[in-house]
Structure formats: structure tokens, C-alpha cells
Design a protein around this motif. Structure first.
Motif, PDB file in Angstrom:
ATOM      1  N   MET A   1       9.758   2.544  13.372  1.00  0.00           N
ATOM      2  CA  MET A   1       9.961   2.878  11.964  1.00  0.00           C
ATOM      3  C   MET A   1       8.774   3.686  11.473  1.00  0.00           C
ATOM      4  O   MET A   1       7.630   3.269  11.633  1.00  0.00           O
ATOM      5  N   ARG A   2       9.064   4.850  10.885  1.00  0.00           N
ATOM      6  CA  ARG A   2       7.986   5.685  10.339  1.00  0.00           C
ATOM      7  C   ARG A   2       8.400   6.202   8.975  1.00  0.00           C
ATOM      8  O   ARG A   2       9.548   6.585   8.744  1.00  0.00           O
ATOM      9  N   ARG A   3       7.440   6.211   8.039  1.00  0.00           N
ATOM     10  CA  ARG A   3       7.726   6.698   6.690  1.00  0.00           C
ATOM     11  C   ARG A   3       7.809   8.218   6.702  1.00  0.00           C
ATOM     12  O   ARG A   3       7.023   8.898   7.370  1.00  0.00           O
TER      13      ARG A   3
ATOM     14  N   ASP B   1      -3.142   6.838  14.094  1.00  0.00           N
ATOM     15  CA  ASP B   1      -4.582   6.667  13.931  1.00  0.00           C
ATOM     16  C   ASP B   1      -4.839   5.664  12.810  1.00  0.00           C
ATOM     17  O   ASP B   1      -4.459   5.902  11.665  1.00  0.00           O
ATOM     18  N   PRO B   2      -5.511   4.524  13.075  1.00  0.00           N
ATOM     19  CA  PRO B   2      -5.723   3.534  12.021  1.00  0.00           C
ATOM     20  C   PRO B   2      -6.542   4.049  10.846  1.00  0.00           C
ATOM     21  O   PRO B   2      -6.437   3.535   9.737  1.00  0.00           O
ATOM     22  N   ARG B   3      -7.352   5.113  11.072  1.00  0.00           N
ATOM     23  CA  ARG B   3      -8.169   5.625   9.966  1.00  0.00           C
ATOM     24  C   ARG B   3      -7.342   6.378   8.936  1.00  0.00           C
ATOM     25  O   ARG B   3      -7.800   6.652   7.836  1.00  0.00           O
ATOM     26  N   GLN B   4      -6.075   6.698   9.285  1.00  0.00           N
ATOM     27  CA  GLN B   4      -5.229   7.387   8.320  1.00  0.00           C
ATOM     28  C   GLN B   4      -5.001   6.543   7.074  1.00  0.00           C
ATOM     29  O   GLN B   4      -4.678   7.069   6.014  1.00  0.00           O
ATOM     30  N   ALA B   5      -5.148   5.230   7.190  1.00  0.00           N
ATOM     31  CA  ALA B   5      -4.869   4.348   6.058  1.00  0.00           C
ATOM     32  C   ALA B   5      -5.770   4.627   4.866  1.00  0.00           C
ATOM     33  O   ALA B   5      -5.426   4.308   3.730  1.00  0.00           O
ATOM     34  N   ILE B   6      -6.950   5.244   5.093  1.00  0.00           N
ATOM     35  CA  ILE B   6      -7.859   5.470   3.971  1.00  0.00           C
ATOM     36  C   ILE B   6      -7.329   6.530   3.021  1.00  0.00           C
ATOM     37  O   ILE B   6      -7.794   6.639   1.895  1.00  0.00           O
TER      38      ILE B   6
ATOM     39  N   ILE C   1       0.843  -1.193   0.000  1.00  0.00           N
ATOM     40  CA  ILE C   1       0.000   0.000   0.000  1.00  0.00           C
ATOM     41  C   ILE C   1       0.879   1.243   0.000  1.00  0.00           C
ATOM     42  O   ILE C   1       1.960   1.247   0.596  1.00  0.00           O
ATOM     43  N   ASP C   2       0.422   2.278  -0.671  1.00  0.00           N
ATOM     44  CA  ASP C   2       1.142   3.551  -0.710  1.00  0.00           C
ATOM     45  C   ASP C   2       0.499   4.493   0.293  1.00  0.00           C
ATOM     46  O   ASP C   2      -0.485   5.159   0.003  1.00  0.00           O
ATOM     47  N   THR C   3       1.026   4.529   1.497  1.00  0.00           N
ATOM     48  CA  THR C   3       0.515   5.413   2.535  1.00  0.00           C
ATOM     49  C   THR C   3       1.675   6.128   3.196  1.00  0.00           C
ATOM     50  O   THR C   3       2.713   5.528   3.472  1.00  0.00           O
ATOM     51  N   MET C   4       1.524   7.421   3.427  1.00  0.00           N
ATOM     52  CA  MET C   4       2.549   8.184   4.134  1.00  0.00           C
ATOM     53  C   MET C   4       2.389   8.053   5.641  1.00  0.00           C
ATOM     54  O   MET C   4       3.273   8.414   6.408  1.00  0.00           O
ATOM     55  N   ASN C   5       1.246   7.535   6.097  1.00  0.00           N
ATOM     56  CA  ASN C   5       0.953   7.485   7.526  1.00  0.00           C
ATOM     57  C   ASN C   5       1.295   6.115   8.093  1.00  0.00           C
ATOM     58  O   ASN C   5       0.440   5.410   8.615  1.00  0.00           O
ATOM     59  N   TYR C   6       2.565   5.737   7.963  1.00  0.00           N
ATOM     60  CA  TYR C   6       3.025   4.451   8.469  1.00  0.00           C
ATOM     61  C   TYR C   6       3.973   4.715   9.628  1.00  0.00           C
ATOM     62  O   TYR C   6       5.020   5.337   9.466  1.00  0.00           O
ATOM     63  N   ASP C   7       3.619   4.215  10.813  1.00  0.00           N
ATOM     64  CA  ASP C   7       4.408   4.469  12.017  1.00  0.00           C
ATOM     65  C   ASP C   7       4.195   3.289  12.955  1.00  0.00           C
ATOM     66  O   ASP C   7       3.100   3.108  13.498  1.00  0.00           O
TER      67      ASP C   7
END
Length: 332
Positions: free
Chosen positions: A145-147, A192-197, A64-70
């Protein structure tokens, strides 16, 4: 026997006749001949590969291409010979850039993800031997690890096989909070898990509203708050410019957002940039912060603080309360 002048004219005429054919031949091979061409700038990180879902040891991983990975988890060593300060990850795009923090020392480095993995075990990320050495850890060490989206000169360092400058060390207080969130094995998300959307795309105003990080839905156990922090304490007001107080009874009512900090202090903690000012005002009230304007965005800040030690304490406590994207900014 021809005169020298006639001979020279004949040679020129013959070369002129060959010129179109030579030019046509060059035009055909030039686009495919990239041996002397080196991509630089943002184009050097493209194409970005995401890929289809795949299975490792019976577990399906969906890139998945998400910037909110932490996340927090454990590091493992990449395959022998893996070059530079690079790593392997199961779902983030390739290439992408991450900050990796040792939860033992707070040391933080920038890593370029270039491969899929780890292909065995439940490590969060597999790092090359040079990356492990720069971080100062061995396989099995606890990490965060955070993107991130680093500046181009730091990207260029990693693409060239060199080390990028070290990031700011994580304060001891925040390390303690992160270690509490660390599972016995595997990995655990911090944000926040909702950031994945959002999936790495620029959010619309409606999405920004829907995932307002100060809403009550975010301040739940899903956000993996430390066990000894009550949910109500997440939104406890803070006094700008002073050491942040511990959570407790008798807290004052949230005040209206104050005016932007002046240059009297050297640092502020910035919690977010909002396209919708109402969302910024809500967050500013929650943390007793202020709002500064940058273009079409409203920046929520806490401070100013006069010393690096004060602002790092403030940052640690804000992140402990769930604001994992808070950053230190200098007013100089």
C-alpha cells in the motif's frame, strides 16, 4: 368601492414593503442550507482530518500527513456495510488516496481512505467488501500500500461510490522482491525512513539536500533491501535502452549524465524530480541515466526503451535496488 387600478396599486405597495424582510430572512438561511449543494473538484476532499494520537490494544498510533507512505503487510476486511472502494487506516489523513497491490497477482487498485482502523489485529489496512472484490483478494492476503495523488476524475469516481480505473499491474520481478520484504506478521516500510520529516509539506531546498535518496545513508539495511542484494549493487550503473544487467563484478565506472532520451524509444523510467540540479546529476550518474528539464525541476530518467516489456523489466530492477518511487513514462 375601490377601482381595480387602485386595488392593484395597493397590492404592489404591500409587496414592496415586505421585500426587505423576505430578503433578510433568505440571507440568514442560505449559508446553512447545503442540502442542494454538492462539492466537486479538490474541495470535495476537504476538510482533511488528521487527529490526535490514540491507543488500540496498548499501542499508540500518531496520525501524520505524509505523502511518502509505502509499506507491505496484510489486508483485513472492514466493518460490514462499508461503502464503495474505501478503506480504513490508522495514521494517514482522512480522506486520502492509496494504491493497494495484491502481492499474489500484481493487480493494483485505487482506494479512498475514509475511516480509522483496523481496530483489531495488525492488518496494514481494512478494505470494504467491494474493494476486496475489485482487488481479487480475501482478508489476510499480502499487499503493498502506497499513498498517491491521483487525478481528479479518479477521485470523483471513488467519491461517487464507483471503481476507479485499474492501475498498471506490478511486474512479476518486483512482486518477488516485495514478497521478500514482507514480514511474517504486521507491516514493514519500503521507502527511506527520513522521508517522514517532510510530513506531506512541500520540502525546502535544504530538506531536499538532506534526504538525497542516492546518499550512502539511504543505501543501508534500514531501506530493507533484499538479503541477496549487496549494498554496493544498489548504485550499479545501467545501460539505457537495453535490458538491465544483473549485479556483478567488473561493473564500469558511473558515467556523466547523458542527454535527454530522444523519441526513438517509446518509454522511459523516471526516478525523480529535483529542484536542485546537482542532486539530479548525482542520481543520473548512479543509474547511468539522463536528465530532462520540466520548469524548475530536473527529471532523472533511464531509457528510452522500445517495448513495454523492456521498460517493465527496467522498472522492476530499479525498484528492487531501492528506487521505490520510480515510474514508467511514455514519450508519445
Amino acid at each position: 368601492m375601490k377601482s381595480p387600478i387602485k386595488t392593484a396599486l395597493a397590492v404592489v405597495t404591500a409587496l414592496a414593503a415586505l421585500a426587505p424582510a423576505v430578503g433578510a430572512s433568505y440571507a440568514k438561511v442560505q449559508p446553512d442550507d447545503t442540502s442542494s449543494s454538492v462539492s466537486t473538484g479538490p474541495a470535495a476532499d476537504y476538510p482533511v482530518v488528521i487527529g490526535e494520537p490514540y491507543v488500540i490494544d496498548g499501542v499508540t498510533y500518531t496520525p501524520i500527513d505524509t505523502m511518502n507512505y509505502d509499506q507491505v503487510g496484510y489486508v483485513t476486511e472492514d466493518a460490514p456495510g462499508a461503502p464503495g472502494i474505501t478503506g480504513a487506516h490508522r495514521i494517514l489523513p482522512l480522506p486520502s488516496y492509496v494504491e493497494v497491490t495484491s502481492l499474489d497477482s500484481g493487480r493494483t487498485i485505487l482506494v479512498r481512505l475514509e475511516r480509522r482502523g483496523p481496530m483489531t489485529g495488525d492488518g496494514l489496512v481494512a478494505l470494504s467488501a467491494p474493494a476486496l472484490a475489485q482487488l481479487g483478494v480475501v482478508a489476510g492476503a499480502p499487499i503493498r500500500m502506497r499513498r498517491v495523488n491521483p487525478p481528479e476524475d479518479h477521485r470523483a469516481d471513488l467519491r461517487a461510490g464507483n471503481e476507479a480505473p485499474l492501475r498498471m499491474n506490478t511486474p512479476a520481478g518486483l512482486l518477488e522482491v516485495l514478497r521478500r520484504r514482507l514480514p511474517e506478521q504486521g507491516a514493514a516500510p519500503l521507502g527511506d525512513p527520513r522521508q517522514a520529516i517532510i510530513s506531506g509539506k512541500e520540502p525546502t531546498d535544504s530538506i531536499v539536500t538532506a534526504i538525497d535518496p542516492t546518499s550512502e545513508a539511504v543505501m543501508t539495511s534500514e531501506r530493507t533491501e533484499p538479503a541477496d542484494v549487496e549494498p554496493a549493487a544498489v548504485a550499479a550503473p545501467m545501460t539505457p535502452g537495453a535490458e538491465l544487467a544483473e549485479e556483478g563484478e567488473g561493473a564500469a565506472e558511473p558515467a556523466q549524465p547523458s542527454s535527454p532520451p530522444t523519441a526513438e524509444g517509446g518509454y522511459v523510467v523516471q526516478l525523480g524530480a529535483f529542484a536542485i540540479r546537482a542532486n539530479a546529476e548525482k542520481l543520473a550518474r548512479e543509474v547511468d541515466g539522463s536528465i530532462a528539464t520540466s520548469g524548475r525541476f530536473s527529471l532523472v530518467r533511464v531509457g528510452p526503451f522500445t517495448s513495454r516489456g523492456q521498460v517493465e523489466q527496467a522498472l522492476a530492477k530499479l525498484r528492487a535496488r531501492g528506487y521505490s518511487d520510480a515510474l514508467i513514462h511514455s514519450l508519445d
